[in-house]
Scaffold this motif. Structure first.
Motif, PDB file in Angstrom:
ATOM      1  N   ARG A 173       0.891  -1.122  -0.037  1.00 44.32           N
ATOM      2  CA  ARG A 173       0.005   0.064   0.042  1.00 44.32           C
ATOM      3  C   ARG A 173       0.743   1.318   0.083  1.00 44.32           C
ATOM      4  N   LEU A 174       0.339   1.997  -0.811  1.00 44.85           N
ATOM      5  CA  LEU A 174       1.122   3.590  -0.805  1.00 44.85           C
ATOM      6  C   LEU A 174       0.628   4.346   0.313  1.00 44.85           C
ATOM      7  N   ASP A 175       1.482   5.361   0.554  1.00 46.14           N
ATOM      8  CA  ASP A 175       1.082   6.443   1.666  1.00 46.14           C
ATOM      9  C   ASP A 175       1.905   7.806   1.313  1.00 46.14           C
ATOM     10  N   ALA A 176       1.584   8.793   1.967  1.00 44.61           N
ATOM     11  CA  ALA A 176       2.140  10.236   1.719  1.00 44.61           C
ATOM     12  C   ALA A 176       3.636  10.134   1.406  1.00 44.61           C
ATOM     13  N   LYS A 177       4.330   9.113   2.015  1.00 45.23           N
ATOM     14  CA  LYS A 177       5.900   9.143   1.888  1.00 45.23           C
ATOM     15  C   LYS A 177       6.230   8.707   0.401  1.00 45.23           C
ATOM     16  N   ASP A 178       5.389   8.042  -0.380  1.00 42.09           N
ATOM     17  CA  ASP A 178       5.640   7.700  -1.732  1.00 42.09           C
ATOM     18  C   ASP A 178       5.180   8.813  -2.677  1.00 42.09           C
ATOM     19  N   ALA A 179       4.889   9.588  -2.472  1.00 42.06           N
ATOM     20  CA  ALA A 179       4.080  10.718  -3.073  1.00 42.06           C
ATOM     21  C   ALA A 179       5.020  11.334  -4.352  1.00 42.06           C
ATOM     22  N   ALA A 180       6.105  11.475  -4.086  1.00 39.82           N
ATOM     23  CA  ALA A 180       6.865  11.723  -5.296  1.00 39.82           C
ATOM     24  C   ALA A 180       7.262  10.783  -6.291  1.00 39.82           C
ATOM     25  N   SER A 181       7.219   9.382  -6.012  1.00 36.88           N
ATOM     26  CA  SER A 181       7.479   8.246  -6.706  1.00 36.88           C
ATOM     27  C   SER A 181       6.140   8.208  -7.355  1.00 36.88           C
ATOM     28  N   PHE A 182       5.150   8.222  -6.816  1.00 36.62           N
ATOM     29  CA  PHE A 182       3.807   8.230  -7.298  1.00 36.62           C
ATOM     30  C   PHE A 182       3.436   9.176  -8.418  1.00 36.62           C
ATOM     31  N   ARG A 183       3.963  10.515  -7.997  1.00 32.90           N
ATOM     32  CA  ARG A 183       3.922  11.690  -8.970  1.00 32.90           C
ATOM     33  C   ARG A 183       4.368  11.245 -10.365  1.00 32.90           C
ATOM     34  N   ASP A 184       5.873  10.707 -10.032  1.00 38.51           N
ATOM     35  CA  ASP A 184       6.780  10.167 -11.552  1.00 38.51           C
ATOM     36  C   ASP A 184       5.971   9.582 -12.190  1.00 38.51           C
ATOM     37  N   VAL A 185       5.296   8.360 -11.674  1.00 45.39           N
ATOM     38  CA  VAL A 185       4.834   7.217 -12.681  1.00 45.39           C
ATOM     39  C   VAL A 185       3.397   7.671 -13.120  1.00 45.39           C
ATOM     40  N   ARG A 186       2.773   8.389 -12.430  1.00 45.38           N
ATOM     41  CA  ARG A 186       1.547   9.163 -13.102  1.00 45.38           C
ATOM     42  C   ARG A 186       1.991  10.110 -14.199  1.00 45.38           C
ATOM     43  N   LEU A 187       2.924  10.775 -14.119  1.00 46.21           N
ATOM     44  CA  LEU A 187       3.368  11.633 -15.277  1.00 46.21           C
ATOM     45  C   LEU A 187       3.649  10.914 -16.378  1.00 46.21           C
ATOM     46  N   GLU A 188       4.634   9.590 -16.196  1.00 47.49           N
ATOM     47  CA  GLU A 188       4.962   8.826 -17.178  1.00 47.49           C
ATOM     48  C   GLU A 188       3.691   8.373 -17.963  1.00 47.49           C
ATOM     49  N   ALA A 189       2.727   7.827 -17.071  1.00 47.90           N
ATOM     50  CA  ALA A 189       1.378   7.255 -17.494  1.00 47.90           C
ATOM     51  C   ALA A 189       0.750   8.262 -18.455  1.00 47.90           C
TER      52      ALA A 189
END
Length: 173
Positions: free
Chosen positions: A7-23
């Motif tokens: 499960r992802l949480d707030a500390k994963d935000a930067a990585s999550f942002r990067d993956v979303r931008l790639e998508a």
């Protein structure tokens, strides 16, 4: 390829942002928001997003490569439903089962919260994505014509549902 799902949480935000931008950059037809809308959002936006919603990710050597999330309907009459959103798997992880495992984690979590059905929308021309969702037990129940307008083309969206109190084809839950 060996990956871990969590499960992802707030500390994963930067990585999550990067993956979303790639998508959003590589598959603009698959998402309701656009890269241009998303790129200007600060990391704090994604911290809030991951705090408010349920999201899972697949990691390879601590690098986030696949994501999926759901949000629950808020009204009393619709709280039994949730929507799967933001599904994306980086090319190097496709075909490895990570997306299916993320969907199962989302389904298990949703079920534990009393949610009995998951909905999603998928571009009618996204054959691979539709097959993946069907493999995970989703069934098409309708089509929203001209749901998105991307690159000067309208894209119909197939509306799909998975009933969590019914086992997907070939599985027992």
């Amino acid at each position: 390829m060996i990956y871990a799902i969590r499960r992802l949480d707030a500390k994963d935000a930067a990585s999550f942002r990067d993956v979303r931008l790639e998508a959003f950059k590589t598959h603009p037809e698959a998402f309701g928001s656009s890269y241009d809308e998303l790129v200007s959002k600060p990391v704090s936006h994604f911290e809030e997003w991951l705090t408010d919603m349920v999201a899972y990710g697949a990691f390879v050597d601590d690098q986030l490569l696949a994501i999926g999330a759901y949000f629950r309907e808020r009204g009393l009459k619709m709280a039994h439903r949730a929507y799967v959103i933001s599904m994306y798997c980086a090319p190097q992880l496709r075909g490895q089962g990570a997306a299916q495992e993320i969907i199962e984690q989302l389904a298990d979590h949703a079920r534990s919260k009393g949610i009995i059905q998951l909905h999603l929308g998928v571009g009618a021309t996204s054959i691979a994505a539709k097959k993946s969702y069907e493999k995970a037990g989703f069934k098409t129940y309708g089509v929203e014509p001209r749901s998105l307008f991307v690159n000067e083309k309208y894209i119909d969206e197939e509306l799909m549902v998975r009933l969590l109190d019914e086992a997907p084809k070939g599985k027992k839950e």
